[in-house]
Design a protein around this motif. Structure first.
Motif, PDB file in Angstrom:
ATOM      1  N   VAL A  59       0.833  -1.201   0.000  1.00 59.74           N
ATOM      2  CA  VAL A  59       0.000   0.000   0.000  1.00 59.74           C
ATOM      3  C   VAL A  59       0.872   1.257   0.000  1.00 59.74           C
ATOM      4  O   VAL A  59       0.588   2.224  -0.724  1.00 59.74           O
ATOM      5  N   TRP A 124       0.664   2.124   8.995  1.00 58.90           N
ATOM      6  CA  TRP A 124      -0.037   0.875   8.695  1.00 58.90           C
ATOM      7  C   TRP A 124       0.362  -0.148   9.751  1.00 58.90           C
ATOM      8  O   TRP A 124       1.548  -0.443   9.919  1.00 58.90           O
ATOM      9  N   LEU A 146      -3.949   2.851   9.122  1.00 59.60           N
ATOM     10  CA  LEU A 146      -4.460   1.690   8.411  1.00 59.60           C
ATOM     11  C   LEU A 146      -4.332   0.464   9.311  1.00 59.60           C
ATOM     12  O   LEU A 146      -3.235   0.131   9.757  1.00 59.60           O
ATOM     13  N   SER A 147      -5.442  -0.188   9.591  1.00 59.23           N
ATOM     14  CA  SER A 147      -5.444  -1.399  10.415  1.00 59.23           C
ATOM     15  C   SER A 147      -4.755  -1.188  11.761  1.00 59.23           C
ATOM     16  O   SER A 147      -3.807  -1.892  12.108  1.00 59.23           O
ATOM     17  N   PRO A 173     -10.432  -2.503   8.703  1.00 60.94           N
ATOM     18  CA  PRO A 173     -11.051  -3.561   7.903  1.00 60.94           C
ATOM     19  C   PRO A 173     -12.154  -4.291   8.671  1.00 60.94           C
ATOM     20  O   PRO A 173     -12.039  -4.531   9.875  1.00 60.94           O
ATOM     21  N   ASP A 176     -10.560  -7.455  10.223  1.00 60.94           N
ATOM     22  CA  ASP A 176      -9.191  -7.277  10.711  1.00 60.94           C
ATOM     23  C   ASP A 176      -8.849  -8.356  11.744  1.00 60.94           C
ATOM     24  O   ASP A 176      -9.718  -8.858  12.471  1.00 60.94           O
ATOM     25  N   ALA A 202     -12.809  -5.952   3.856  1.00 56.57           N
ATOM     26  CA  ALA A 202     -11.353  -5.818   3.857  1.00 56.57           C
ATOM     27  C   ALA A 202     -10.741  -6.611   5.010  1.00 56.57           C
ATOM     28  O   ALA A 202     -11.383  -6.888   6.021  1.00 56.57           O
ATOM     29  N   TRP A 206      -4.976  -5.542   3.433  1.00 55.14           N
ATOM     30  CA  TRP A 206      -5.482  -4.760   2.303  1.00 55.14           C
ATOM     31  C   TRP A 206      -5.072  -5.361   0.961  1.00 55.14           C
ATOM     32  O   TRP A 206      -4.719  -4.630   0.026  1.00 55.14           O
ATOM     33  N   TYR A 211      -9.187  -2.644  -2.606  1.00 52.64           N
ATOM     34  CA  TYR A 211      -8.949  -2.142  -1.254  1.00 52.64           C
ATOM     35  C   TYR A 211      -7.846  -1.085  -1.250  1.00 52.64           C
ATOM     36  O   TYR A 211      -7.906  -0.120  -0.476  1.00 52.64           O
ATOM     37  N   VAL A 212      -6.857  -1.266  -2.108  1.00 54.74           N
ATOM     38  CA  VAL A 212      -5.822  -0.233  -2.239  1.00 54.74           C
ATOM     39  C   VAL A 212      -6.436   1.069  -2.735  1.00 54.74           C
ATOM     40  O   VAL A 212      -6.143   2.155  -2.216  1.00 54.74           O
ATOM     41  N   VAL A 215      -8.215   2.753   0.139  1.00 55.85           N
ATOM     42  CA  VAL A 215      -7.270   3.400   1.053  1.00 55.85           C
ATOM     43  C   VAL A 215      -6.750   4.707   0.471  1.00 55.85           C
ATOM     44  O   VAL A 215      -6.774   5.758   1.127  1.00 55.85           O
TER      45      VAL A 215
END
Length: 243
Positions: A59, A124, A146-147, A173, A176, A202, A206, A211-212, A215
């Motif tokens: 990502v 991330w 992210l996450s 997500p 997750d 998601a 990712w 999904y990219v 984001v």
């Protein structure tokens, strides 16, 4: 030309070396919009290096390949201490999120020294822990997470962000491995300017171009809103395709 997972759009790219206050050199790369000044800057903090996280995690790599051209955003990526990628190995040893405070500080100082505008942290997974623990700097406008596992970073770190008044955006997500949207809403509720965005279907890593794109669009919505939504096609030249 459709923008695919492997597409690399034009940018001014150069290797950089970050110097930490405890004497280490960190390997990095700065990608700038070609021929124009950036409107904002992303400082990327990668996933856990002991689980193969690095500055080239997909990502973050795709952010550097696309956002300078599509959104006029500068992207700084680097390997935290002891981390290896195709760009090289940063000095030092993994510090479990503690000594990495110096790595985060060196990246923010680099952005200030280079005169890059409006820095945002883009963390991330493990990188979100670094952003929350060490990234609430006066120079930083906000952070996009992210996450976020919220394991090393806790309520005290969230309270620092709450007191700062800076925005936090958590992209969580649906499936997750560590923190899912409902729990994330509860944990981040203590930060008035926090926003939790649950992403249907998601997962933590990712994986998959849809999904990219989600984001990167959510990132641009915050840091360069005039470029949102990002196009899915590119009419100009491109540099190359890469794995």
């Amino acid at each position: 030309m459709d923008i695919r997972a492997s597409t690399v759009l034009p940018a001014e790219r150069r290797p950089v070396t970050l110097h930490t206050a405890d004497g280490l050199e960190l390997v990095g790369e700065l990608a700038l919009p070609a021929g124009t000044a950036p409107v904002a800057t992303l400082v990327c903090l990668h996933p856990l290096p002991t689980a193969e996280g690095m500055m080239d995690s997909h990502v973050l790599r795709k952010a550097s390949f696309r956002l300078p051209a599509l959104a006029g955003v500068a992207v700084l990526r680097f390997n935290t201490r002891g981390t290896t990628s195709r760009h090289g190995t940063s000095q030092g040893e993994f510090g479990d999120g503690e000594t990495e405070r110096y790595d985060v500080a060196s990246a923010i100082e680099f952005v200030e020294f280079e005169g890059l505008p409006r820095p945002w942290l883009l963390g991330w997974s493990f990188g979100t822990e670094l952003a929350l623990k060490w990234g609430c700097d006066p120079e930083v406008e906000g952070a996009i997470l992210l996450s976020p596992p919220l394991r090393r970073a806790g309520d005290a770190d969230l309270d620092v962000w709450a007191a700062s008044g800076k925005p936090l955006v958590a992209l969580v997500p649906e499936f997750d491995d560590y923190l899912r949207p409902a729990e994330a809403e509860e944990r981040f509720a203590r930060v008035p300017r926090a926003e939790v965005v649950g992403v249907d279907d998601a997962k933590h890593l990712w994986v998959g171009e849809p999904y990219v794109r989600t984001v990167l669009n959510e990132v641009v919505r915050r840091v360069a809103p005039e470029a949102h939504p990002l196009p899915t096609e590119w009419e100009g030249e491109y540099e190359r395709d890469t794995l």
